[in-house]
Design an enzyme around this catalytic site. Structure first.
Site, mmCIF file in Angstrom:
data_model
loop_
_atom_site.group_PDB
_atom_site.id
_atom_site.type_symbol
_atom_site.label_atom_id
_atom_site.label_comp_id
_atom_site.label_asym_id
_atom_site.label_seq_id
_atom_site.Cartn_x
_atom_site.Cartn_y
_atom_site.Cartn_z
ATOM 1 N N CYS A 158 30.629 39.011 38.774
ATOM 2 C CA CYS A 158 31.385 38.616 38.215
ATOM 3 C C CYS A 158 32.123 39.717 36.960
ATOM 4 C CB CYS A 158 30.758 37.182 37.972
ATOM 5 S SG CYS A 158 31.363 36.235 38.688
ATOM 6 N N HIS A 185 49.054 34.324 39.142
ATOM 7 C CA HIS A 185 49.372 36.541 39.410
ATOM 8 C C HIS A 185 49.616 37.388 38.436
ATOM 9 C CE1 HIS A 185 50.094 34.595 43.307
ATOM 10 N NE2 HIS A 185 49.677 36.003 43.975
ATOM 11 N N GLU A 237 37.235 27.380 41.450
ATOM 12 C CA GLU A 237 37.319 28.904 41.245
ATOM 13 C C GLU A 237 37.310 28.430 42.486
ATOM 14 O OE1 GLU A 237 36.203 31.144 37.511
ATOM 15 O OE2 GLU A 237 34.230 30.650 39.308
#
Length: 118
Positions: free
Chosen positions: A25, A69, A108
């Site tokens: 991550c 985005h 997620e």
């Protein structure tokens, strides 16, 4: 107690810069996020709703305009762009506009969820 939920989707990138460099991550990566807002009330309004789902379009607009985005580190201004912090962020945003907000969940991945519920 009455409870309603509505689900929203967006895609975004982020990095968890504070993690060790060998942590997956730490690297730039992205997710297809799911946000679920929960609203609760002991009574219903004059139309028989906790809140009209149509009112929640404001959250969709906020997500589309500011998160979809995008790079979350730029939006939130810190490196702790975890699902937990996103849940708290969306909870605070919703609670200001919809006092019936009782929780927000953020996913997620299909197998992971974080929730903020005071």
């Amino acid at each position: 107690m009455f409870r309603i939920t509505k689900e929203f989707h967006f895609s975004a990138s982020h990095r968890l810069d504070h993690l060790p460099e060998d942590h997956q991550c730490h690297r730039l990566h992205g997710h297809n996020y799911i946000v679920v807002v929960e609203l609760s009330g002991e009574t219903l309004n004059q139309d028989g709703f906790v809140r009209d789902y149509h009112d929640l379009k404001a959250l969709k607009t906020y997500i589309d305009d500011h998160f979809d985005h995008r790079h979350l580190n730029d939006i939130l201004g810190h490196s702790f762009t975890t699902a937990e912090n996103l849940a708290r962020h969306f909870y605070d945003w919703c609670r200001e506009r919809f006092p019936e907000t009782s929780a927000v969940r953020v996913s997620e991945t299909p197998k992971t969820w974080a929730e903020y519920r005071p």
